[in-house]
Design a protein around this motif. Structure first.
Motif, PDB file in Angstrom:
ATOM      1  N   THR A 251     -45.292   8.705  16.711  1.00 54.90           N
ATOM      2  CA  THR A 251     -45.771   9.810  17.556  1.00 54.90           C
ATOM      3  C   THR A 251     -46.668   9.290  18.676  1.00 54.90           C
ATOM      4  OG1 THR A 251     -47.730  10.224  16.163  1.00 54.90           O
ATOM      5  CG2 THR A 251     -45.701  11.416  15.597  1.00 54.90           C
ATOM      6  N   LYS A 252     -47.193   8.078  18.485  1.00 58.82           N
ATOM      7  CA  LYS A 252     -48.095   7.489  19.484  1.00 58.82           C
ATOM      8  C   LYS A 252     -47.405   6.441  20.347  1.00 58.82           C
ATOM      9  CE  LYS A 252     -52.288   8.160  16.701  1.00 58.82           C
ATOM     10  NZ  LYS A 252     -51.659   9.130  15.785  1.00 58.82           N
ATOM     11  N   THR A 253     -46.112   6.215  20.108  1.00 65.98           N
ATOM     12  CA  THR A 253     -45.358   5.224  20.878  1.00 65.98           C
ATOM     13  C   THR A 253     -44.695   5.907  22.068  1.00 65.98           C
ATOM     14  OG1 THR A 253     -44.896   3.960  18.870  1.00 65.98           O
ATOM     15  CG2 THR A 253     -43.520   3.500  20.797  1.00 65.98           C
ATOM     16  N   VAL A 254     -45.081   5.519  23.261  1.00 62.85           N
ATOM     17  CA  VAL A 254     -44.611   6.182  24.483  1.00 62.85           C
ATOM     18  C   VAL A 254     -43.238   5.648  24.883  1.00 62.85           C
ATOM     19  CG1 VAL A 254     -45.077   6.563  26.939  1.00 62.85           C
ATOM     20  CG2 VAL A 254     -46.956   6.592  25.281  1.00 62.85           C
ATOM     21  N   VAL A 255     -42.326   6.563  25.161  1.00 60.63           N
ATOM     22  CA  VAL A 255     -41.023   6.229  25.755  1.00 60.63           C
ATOM     23  C   VAL A 255     -41.130   6.586  27.237  1.00 60.63           C
ATOM     24  CG1 VAL A 255     -38.559   6.758  25.801  1.00 60.63           C
ATOM     25  CG2 VAL A 255     -39.784   6.663  23.616  1.00 60.63           C
ATOM     26  N   PRO A 256     -41.194   5.585  28.119  1.00 67.18           N
ATOM     27  CA  PRO A 256     -41.507   5.860  29.529  1.00 67.18           C
ATOM     28  C   PRO A 256     -40.467   6.692  30.262  1.00 67.18           C
ATOM     29  CG  PRO A 256     -40.924   3.549  29.195  1.00 67.18           C
ATOM     30  CD  PRO A 256     -41.072   4.147  27.849  1.00 67.18           C
ATOM     31  N   ASP A 257     -39.201   6.592  29.856  1.00 69.98           N
ATOM     32  CA  ASP A 257     -38.131   7.315  30.557  1.00 69.98           C
ATOM     33  C   ASP A 257     -37.126   7.817  29.515  1.00 69.98           C
ATOM     34  OD1 ASP A 257     -36.075   8.263  32.125  1.00 69.98           O
ATOM     35  OD2 ASP A 257     -36.168   6.599  33.557  1.00 69.98           O
ATOM     36  N   PRO A 258     -37.373   8.996  28.921  1.00 72.60           N
ATOM     37  CA  PRO A 258     -36.499   9.492  27.854  1.00 72.60           C
ATOM     38  C   PRO A 258     -35.042   9.663  28.284  1.00 72.60           C
ATOM     39  CG  PRO A 258     -38.573  10.695  27.868  1.00 72.60           C
ATOM     40  CD  PRO A 258     -38.556   9.857  29.106  1.00 72.60           C
ATOM     41  N   ALA A 259     -34.806  10.116  29.509  1.00 69.34           N
ATOM     42  CA  ALA A 259     -33.428  10.308  29.972  1.00 69.34           C
ATOM     43  C   ALA A 259     -32.690   8.974  30.003  1.00 69.34           C
ATOM     44  CB  ALA A 259     -33.430  10.965  31.352  1.00 69.34           C
ATOM     45  N   ARG A 260     -33.367   7.952  30.513  1.00 69.28           N
ATOM     46  CA  ARG A 260     -32.751   6.620  30.541  1.00 69.28           C
ATOM     47  C   ARG A 260     -32.565   6.100  29.123  1.00 69.28           C
ATOM     48  NH1 ARG A 260     -35.336   1.727  30.406  1.00 69.28           N
ATOM     49  NH2 ARG A 260     -34.064  -0.085  31.018  1.00 69.28           N
ATOM     50  N   ALA A 261     -33.508   6.397  28.231  1.00 68.62           N
ATOM     51  CA  ALA A 261     -33.395   5.950  26.837  1.00 68.62           C
ATOM     52  C   ALA A 261     -32.145   6.518  26.191  1.00 68.62           C
ATOM     53  CB  ALA A 261     -34.637   6.372  26.055  1.00 68.62           C
TER      54      ALA A 261
END
Length: 347
Positions: A251-261
């Motif tokens: 929950t504390k791990t940031v995904v900088p670009d969810p769409a790209r992920a």
């Protein structure tokens, strides 16, 4: 789902009605008007229909491409089948068949449901459930998923006593996933799982890419199976509880670009365009969309829309996103790509 373990047993017992097995020399089989005939099994003289799964298995054993066979008109299918089954074992092997002069034919009423080798050993759903009951006796396990079809059996149970909040109002519960197939689709497996109560999402966690128990339908040692199953269930509880901790950290791990992920996952996992769209839609319902937890739950939410085998596969793949103990190069690389900002890619 309000089904109990006793209810699961009742469904399995009912499903067993009309099932019968035959060990048949290949030379004694024949296909006539698309129906399978062999001596001593057909009292009414109408032969047996073959399920699509069983027909595909028969084609594989004979060395015929199943896709080509399915496109043939019925009269040509008969000729193709009868020609290849008339060849000796060595000739069929050269054509790509898996050999064997005798087949195990598994049928239900007037339909063949599986075509297996003579080495196949039964470890059927009834046997599996009967072995499970003592292992789960005296516990508070609840059934949260049950799927029984001609090809497969899936059961997921949770232990509500083993629960933790990932976020306020978002409890995660220890779960165990049990699966089987009576017709060669899969082995018996026991896997650790996590159940998310707010949306019924599920997540399967393998250990080094392997189930805690995997028993193929050959070399089945019945006296050793029950202790192995009980041990795997005990391990699954511990593995699932530990994995909940990793989910909370995510929950504390940031995904900088969810769409790209999502694009990265779709490419890496060879997902269909529709499944990728399901993941995008699932992410919209997540409060923490730019976290690994949000992405993870978007994937497992999408999995619920898939047929059961596809669902289980995607729920297993999803665990890779946060399983830092999975040090396989492709897994670590996938996580790194998702967590690297686009601006730093190639820098």
């Amino acid at each position: 789902m309000n089904l109990t373990l006793d209810g699961v047993c009742d469904h399995v017992a009912k499903d067993d009605s009309g099932k019968h097995d035959h060990l048949v020399p290949v030379r004694d089989l024949s296909l006539q008007h698309g129906r399978l005939y062999f001596p001593g099994a057909d009292d009414d003289g109408f032969g047996f229909a073959l399920s699509p799964w069983a027909m595909g298995q028969a084609c594989t054993r004979l060395g015929m491409p199943a896709a080509y066979f399915a496109k043939c008109p019925p009269e040509l299918q008969d000729r193709q089948f009868n020609y290849w089954r008339s060849l000796d074992e060595e000739a069929r092997k050269k054509a790509g068949g898996d050999g064997g002069d005798t087949w195990t034919i598994r049928a239900k009423n007037a339909t063949v449901r599986g075509v297996l080798s003579a080495r196949y050993e039964k470890l059927d759903n009834r046997q599996l459930v009967n072995a499970l009951l003592p292992a789960l006796a005296g516990t508070d396990y609840q059934v949260k998923l049950f799927d029984l079809c001609d090809e497969g059996f899936h059961l997921r149970v949770i232990d509500p006593r083993m629960s933790r909040l990932a976020l306020p109002g978002d409890p995660l519960v220890v779960a165990i996933h049990i699966a089987n197939s009576e017709v060669g689709l899969r082995a018996v497996t026991i896997d650790a799982a996590v159940y998310r109560q707010v949306c019924s999402n599920g997540l399967l966690r393998k250990m080094a890419g392997k189930s805690l128990l995997r028993q193929r339908h050959i070399h089945v040692a019945q006296e050793a199976f029950v202790p192995s199953l009980q041990e795997a269930i005990a391990q699954a509880r511990l593995v699932a509880a530990a994995f909940i901790e990793q989910m909370i950290l995510s929950t504390k791990t940031v995904v900088p670009d969810p769409a790209r992920a999502i694009e990265i996952l779709a490419d890496a996992w060879k997902l269909s365009k529709q499944t990728a769209e399901y993941i995008k839609f699932g992410l919209l319902g997540e409060a923490h969309q730019e976290s690994m937890y949000g992405l993870l739950n978007a994937v497992t939410n999408a999995a619920q829309r898939l047929p059961m085998e596809g669902r289980v596969e995607l729920e297993t793949l999803a665990s890779i996103l946060i399983d830092t103990s999975d040090t396989r190069r492709e897994s670590a690389s996938l996580r790194q790509r998702i967590l690297t900002p686009r601006a730093l890619v190639g820098a």
